[in-house]
Design an enzyme around this catalytic site. Structure first.
Site, PDB file in Angstrom:
ATOM      1  N   HIS A  84       0.813  -1.331  -0.028  1.00 35.88           N
ATOM      2  CA  HIS A  84       0.102  -0.007   0.050  1.00 35.88           C
ATOM      3  C   HIS A  84       0.718   1.300  -0.012  1.00 35.88           C
ATOM      4  O   HIS A  84       0.530   2.285   0.557  1.00 35.88           O
ATOM      5  CB  HIS A  84      -0.906   0.163   1.270  1.00 35.88           C
ATOM      6  CG  HIS A  84      -1.868  -1.136   1.377  1.00 35.88           C
ATOM      7  ND1 HIS A  84      -3.352  -0.875   0.742  1.00 35.88           N
ATOM      8  CD2 HIS A  84      -1.835  -2.116   1.610  1.00 35.88           C
ATOM      9  CE1 HIS A  84      -3.809  -2.243   0.743  1.00 35.88           C
ATOM     10  NE2 HIS A  84      -3.188  -3.042   1.558  1.00 35.88           N
ATOM     11  N   ASN A 157     -10.159  -2.758   2.172  1.00 32.45           N
ATOM     12  CA  ASN A 157      -9.972  -2.705   0.905  1.00 32.45           C
ATOM     13  C   ASN A 157     -11.103  -2.602   0.084  1.00 32.45           C
ATOM     14  O   ASN A 157     -12.139  -2.571   0.743  1.00 32.45           O
ATOM     15  CB  ASN A 157      -9.428  -4.256   0.638  1.00 32.45           C
ATOM     16  CG  ASN A 157      -8.086  -4.298   0.828  1.00 32.45           C
ATOM     17  OD1 ASN A 157      -7.081  -3.296   1.107  1.00 32.45           O
ATOM     18  ND2 ASN A 157      -7.753  -5.401   1.036  1.00 32.45           N
ATOM     19  N   TYR A 371       0.797  -4.017  12.193  1.00 35.45           N
ATOM     20  CA  TYR A 371       0.849  -2.779  11.956  1.00 35.45           C
ATOM     21  C   TYR A 371       1.303  -1.833  12.816  1.00 35.45           C
ATOM     22  O   TYR A 371       2.422  -0.867  12.573  1.00 35.45           O
ATOM     23  CB  TYR A 371      -0.744  -2.136  11.803  1.00 35.45           C
ATOM     24  CG  TYR A 371      -1.447  -2.565  10.505  1.00 35.45           C
ATOM     25  CD1 TYR A 371      -1.585  -4.043  10.192  1.00 35.45           C
ATOM     26  CD2 TYR A 371      -1.813  -2.065   9.362  1.00 35.45           C
ATOM     27  CE1 TYR A 371      -2.185  -4.609   9.315  1.00 35.45           C
ATOM     28  CE2 TYR A 371      -2.528  -2.529   8.093  1.00 35.45           C
ATOM     29  CZ  TYR A 371      -2.466  -3.836   8.230  1.00 35.45           C
ATOM     30  OH  TYR A 371      -3.316  -4.249   6.935  1.00 35.45           O
TER      31      TYR A 371
HETATM   32 FE1  HDE Z   1      -2.531  -4.842   5.430  1.00 35.44          FE
HETATM   33  N1  HDE Z   1      -0.674  -3.823   6.001  1.00 35.44           N
HETATM   34  N2  HDE Z   1      -1.925  -6.568   6.234  1.00 35.44           N
HETATM   35  N3  HDE Z   1      -4.262  -5.500   4.907  1.00 35.44           N
HETATM   36  N4  HDE Z   1      -3.120  -3.001   4.662  1.00 35.44           N
HETATM   37  C1  HDE Z   1      -0.289  -2.521   5.641  1.00 35.44           C
HETATM   38  O1  HDE Z   1       0.705  -1.408   7.469  1.00 35.44           O
HETATM   39  C2  HDE Z   1      -0.623  -6.607   7.005  1.00 35.44           C
HETATM   40  C3  HDE Z   1      -4.608  -6.847   4.858  1.00 35.44           C
HETATM   41  C4  HDE Z   1      -4.426  -2.828   4.303  1.00 35.44           C
HETATM   42  O2  HDE Z   1      -3.095   3.681   4.086  1.00 35.44           O
HETATM   43  C5  HDE Z   1       0.878  -2.120   6.411  1.00 35.44           C
HETATM   44  O3  HDE Z   1       1.230   0.595   8.057  1.00 35.44           O
HETATM   45  C6  HDE Z   1      -0.651  -8.126   7.320  1.00 35.44           C
HETATM   46  C7  HDE Z   1      -6.010  -7.187   4.730  1.00 35.44           C
HETATM   47  C8  HDE Z   1      -4.488  -1.231   4.071  1.00 35.44           C
HETATM   48  O4  HDE Z   1      -1.693   3.236   5.485  1.00 35.44           O
HETATM   49  C9  HDE Z   1       1.552  -3.754   6.977  1.00 35.44           C
HETATM   50  C10 HDE Z   1      -1.869  -8.681   6.689  1.00 35.44           C
HETATM   51  C11 HDE Z   1      -6.491  -5.785   4.474  1.00 35.44           C
HETATM   52  C12 HDE Z   1      -3.189  -0.824   4.298  1.00 35.44           C
HETATM   53  C13 HDE Z   1       0.287  -4.502   6.692  1.00 35.44           C
HETATM   54  C14 HDE Z   1      -2.546  -7.786   5.920  1.00 35.44           C
HETATM   55  C15 HDE Z   1      -5.277  -4.782   4.697  1.00 35.44           C
HETATM   56  C16 HDE Z   1      -2.514  -1.802   4.683  1.00 35.44           C
HETATM   57  C17 HDE Z   1       1.944  -1.683   5.441  1.00 35.44           C
HETATM   58  C18 HDE Z   1      -2.153 -10.232   6.947  1.00 35.44           C
HETATM   59  C19 HDE Z   1      -7.904  -5.584   4.179  1.00 35.44           C
HETATM   60  C20 HDE Z   1      -2.743   0.683   4.099  1.00 35.44           C
HETATM   61  C21 HDE Z   1       2.336  -0.310   6.144  1.00 35.44           C
HETATM   62  C22 HDE Z   1      -2.189 -10.781   8.185  1.00 35.44           C
HETATM   63  C23 HDE Z   1      -8.850  -5.963   5.087  1.00 35.44           C
HETATM   64  C24 HDE Z   1      -3.142   1.406   5.003  1.00 35.44           C
HETATM   65  C25 HDE Z   1       1.150  -0.182   7.166  1.00 35.44           C
HETATM   66  C26 HDE Z   1      -2.526   2.967   4.880  1.00 35.44           C
HETATM   67  C27 HDE Z   1      -0.913  -1.837   5.198  1.00 35.44           C
HETATM   68  C28 HDE Z   1       0.220  -5.813   7.182  1.00 35.44           C
HETATM   69  C29 HDE Z   1      -3.704  -8.064   5.380  1.00 35.44           C
HETATM   70  C30 HDE Z   1      -5.483  -3.408   4.298  1.00 35.44           C
HETATM   71  C31 HDE Z   1       2.567  -4.211   6.540  1.00 35.44           C
HETATM   72  C32 HDE Z   1       0.495  -8.637   8.041  1.00 35.44           C
HETATM   73  C33 HDE Z   1      -6.791  -8.506   4.912  1.00 35.44           C
HETATM   74  C34 HDE Z   1      -5.750  -0.453   3.547  1.00 35.44           C
HETATM   75  O5  HDE Z   1       1.565  -3.437   8.543  1.00 35.44           O
END
Ligand code: HDE
Length: 700
Positions: A84, A157, A371
């Site tokens: 993202h 999402n 996060y």
């Molecule tokens: Fe994320 N995800 N994600 N994700 N995600 C990040 O956090 C992560 C997942 C989502 O505009 C990171 O601050 C893991 C699902 C959005 O700043 C990180 C897993 C969904 C955004 C991270 C998921 C998301 C992130 C990268 C699986 C939809 C952007 C930077 C367990 C429900 C937020 C940060 C923004 C961002 C980890 C799965 C949505 C790396 C470990 C499912 C919208 O922490």
């Protein structure tokens, strides 16, 4: 303190005697309030030259002004988000329609008069921060509510399900979709071997793949995407009664997408297409709006569903549990500074408030850790909550102290609790403080997936069969495009085996488009897929609104054009809340039949028809004949035709239409006079002319 910003560029200063721009430009002031300073407040006398030993001598180490400026510049970038990374943000508010006290005690969901401040960040997932806005990809839809009881982050999402079921697999998923590690490409694209290798070895990804290969993954505008919390969460009311909930955002403008060929071209012509569109809309006062919808259900209903509500690869069709629309989200203010706000905003799924709780979804559980951890390296330490965009708007007090980037100066002797020195110090609050629902936990310590998560194909099939034929064709084309980029044939064959399990027509369509009819690997499903009742509410085309609101009409004019038609169109478009852009052969504009110059918004090369939802060609006879010889103009028209747009045109424009291969079919509307414009508007409100597509494009 930052320097005041100037929106209108001042002309370059000239020498009052010679009128020439001097070799070195110094813009000076006598006003202390306007004086440039170092970060520590020391006034700067010269911002053009470093301190040197002699005019032509080496720079001096003691030049603290230069060193500070350069050092700060060197560190202007922070590590970008691992996923993202490319995002666009805006401020706004959220407001409930009525109190939700029956299902939740969350303070911000009680009073319809209260507007809760929000910050929203939309993003793509796979590409770097500088990648284009229109790859085939999921869009992040993250909302931070600054509530009176702390920040609540709904980090979702634009697709209601996810690729994987357990957080353990997330780093592998992301590694597989990102640039391949040896070669550093492709950027922002799932169309490569590693991704399809991983997903074809992970059948749980099948449902999500149907969504990412659908038009949902190439949205027309961020203002036209849906949003989903994805996981099942809990709402808890003041009596402690808890319900499961799925969160949905519904855009007021309806959900809309571009075509793949448009997406490819938009990425080249305007890589900031979505970011610009969001910015412009807010700047123009057309505030994007979404409704929040809830699917609320109890444990018993959850137990009766034919899948596990803790499995993030599954959705609950609206036809089974309808949405309760509970409030609206309005984005009404652009950021003042992209870095300070959009880049530094830190969303944490672990940010919840009393009245909202997690479920045991193993994907969500992993996110609760990830996060917070990510922000430590991205934002340089544990005090990132003090950055203005992250700071709660309600009071915040505790005894956490020190650490990198501490911005506050806590006073007093006491930094622990319990303490007997300070009666006014913060204390726990058993009644108002956050208390978790006393869910009974009793299980064996185990590293295994529940069998209730094992059906990977039924909902993938449900999704495909819920699409209109047009949308199904687009899915077939997307699979064919992506798999054709896979160099290793065994990966392709493995993936085709999964498609056969999902739907025979899908499989036949993709194998045919690839020219690989009989070679798929046979994949044995863990659980045989079932035929579920289709859910038409999953189709974008099925529920497309009849509207031009928030859409853009591109009008191509040439010298000698009829400006009464243009002005009448502008008026009608305004009534429909649509925008009109004027495109002329040159940016200077075109002169109408009366000799009046009309300035253009774009020249043809800078304003291709892919930027617009519908087009009009107001060409004079000479203008059309001339443009018919110019490939940019011919492409402008042939693209609009191939992208199924409604095309209005003066009869004089015919030579240009002929040259562009436009045949007189539905949605090609001659505009001999102003009266024909009503029909043009009515037709354009219906959106694209899907019927045109089969004659123009085969899947693949
Ligand atoms: Fe994320 N995800 N994600 N994700 N995600 C990040 O956090 C992560 C997942 C989502 O505009 C990171 O601050 C893991 C699902 C959005 O700043 C990180 C897993 C969904 C955004 C991270 C998921 C998301 C992130 C990268 C699986 C939809 C952007 C930077 C367990 C429900 C937020 C940060 C923004 C961002 C980890 C799965 C949505 C790396 C470990 C499912 C919208 O922490």
């Amino acid at each position: 303190m930052s320097a005041p910003s100037n929106t209108t560029p001042a002309p370059a200063p000239k020498c009052p005697f010679t009128g020439q721009i001097p070799a070195e430009t110094h813009q000076t002031t006598d006003d202390l309030k306007q004086t440039l300073t170092t970060n520590h407040g020391v006034p700067i006398s010269d911002n053009q030259n470093s301190l040197k030993a002699g005019l032509r001598g080496p720079a001096l180490l003691e030049d603290f002004v230069l060193r500070e400026k350069i050092t700060h510049f060197d560190h202007e970038r922070i590590p970008e988000r691992i996923v993202h990374a490319r995002g666009s943000g805006a401020h706004g508010y959220f407001q409930v329609y009525e109190s939700l006290s029956d299902i939740t005690k969350a303070a911000f969901l009680q009073n319809p008069k209260v507007k809760t401040e929000v910050f929203v960040r939309f993003s793509t997932v796979a590409g770097g921060a500088g990648s284009g806005d229109l790859p085939r990809d999921v869009r992040g839809f993250a909302v931070k509510f600054y509530t009176s009881e702390g920040n609540y982050d709904l980090v979702g999402n634009n697709i209601p399900v996810f690729f994987i079921q357990d957080a353990m697999k997330f780093p592998d998923l992301v590694h597989s979709v990102k640039m391949e590690p040896d070669r550093g490409f492709p950027q922002a694209a799932s169309a490569h071997d590693n991704f399809w290798d991983f997903v074809s070895l992970s059948p749980e990804t099948m449902h999500m793949l149907m969504w990412t290969m659908s038009d949902r993954a190439i949205p027309r505008s961020l203002r036209m995407i849906e949003g989903f919390g994805v996981h099942t969460f809990r709402l808890v009311n003041a009596e402690g009664v808890s319900h499961f909930v799925k969160f949905h955002w519904r855009p007021k403008l309806g959900t809309a997408s571009v075509l793949w060929d448009e997406a490819v071209k938009i990425n080249g012509a305007d890589p900031d297409f979505h970011r610009r569109d969001l910015w412009d809309a807010i700047q123009n006062g057309d505030f994007p709006e979404w409704e929040l919808g809830l699917q609320v259900f109890d444990e018993e209903t959850a137990a009766g569903l034919d899948f596990d509500v803790l499995d993030a690869t599954k959705l609950i069709p609206e036809e089974i549990i309808p949405l309760r629309m509970v409030g609206k989200l309005v984005l009404n203010r652009n950021v003042d500074n992209f870095f300070a706000e959009t880049e530094q905003v830190a969303f944490l799924p672990s940010n919840i408030v009393p009245g909202i709780e997690f479920s045991n979804d193993p994907l969500l559980q992993g996110r609760l850790f990830s996060y917070q951890d990510t922000q430590l390296s991205r934002l340089g330490g544990p005090n990132f909550h003090q950055i203005p965009v992250n700071a709660p708007r309600c009071p915040m007090r505790n005894f956490q102290r020190d650490g990198l980037r501490q911005m506050e100066v806590p006073k007093g002797r006491v930094n622990y609790e319990p303490n007997s020195f300070d009666g006014g110090a913060p204390r726990e609050n058993p009644t108002r403080g956050f208390v978790s629902v006393p869910e009974v936990m009793d299980g064996t310590k185990i590293r295994k997936r529940s069998e209730t998560f094992a059906d990977h194909y039924s909902q993938a099939r449900l999704f495909f069969r819920s699409m209109t034929p047009t949308e199904q064709t687009h899915i077939v084309s997307a699979f064919a495009f992506e798999l054709a980029k896979v160099e290793n044939k065994p990966i392709r064959l493995r993936m085709l085996g999964h498609l056969a399990n999902i739907d025979a027509d899908l499989h036949a369509g993709v194998t045919d488009a690839l020219g690989m009819p009989d070679e798929s690997e046979s994949i044995e499903p863990a659980v045989a897929p079932r035929d579920l009742e289709p859910s038409p509410s999953l189709s974008i085309i099925h529920k497309a609104p009849v509207t031009l609101q928030g859409r853009k009409i591109g009008v191509l004019v040439t010298d000698g054009f009829d400006s009464t038609l243009l002005m009448s169109l502008q008026q009608r478009a305004k009534k429909e809340k649509a925008a009109v852009a004027v495109i002329a052969p040159k940016i200077g504009g075109a002169v109408d039949s009366e000799g009046t110059l009309f300035e253009a918004d774009f020249p043809i090369s800078g304003g291709p028809s892919i930027f617009f939802d519908a087009v009009v060609i107001l060409a004079s006879k000479e203008g059309a004949n001339d443009l018919a010889t110019q490939s940019a103009a011919v492409n402008w028209v042939s693209d609009a035709f191939a992208h199924l747009k409604v095309i209005g045109h003066t009869p004089e424009a015919q030579p240009l239409l002929d040259q562009a291969g436009v045949t007189p079919t539905d949605g090609i509307l001659p505009l001999p006079s102003e009266t024909a414009l009503s029909k043009y508007i009515t037709t354009a409100k219906k959106g694209r002319i899907w019927e045109r597509e089969s004659a123009l494009r085969r899947p693949g």
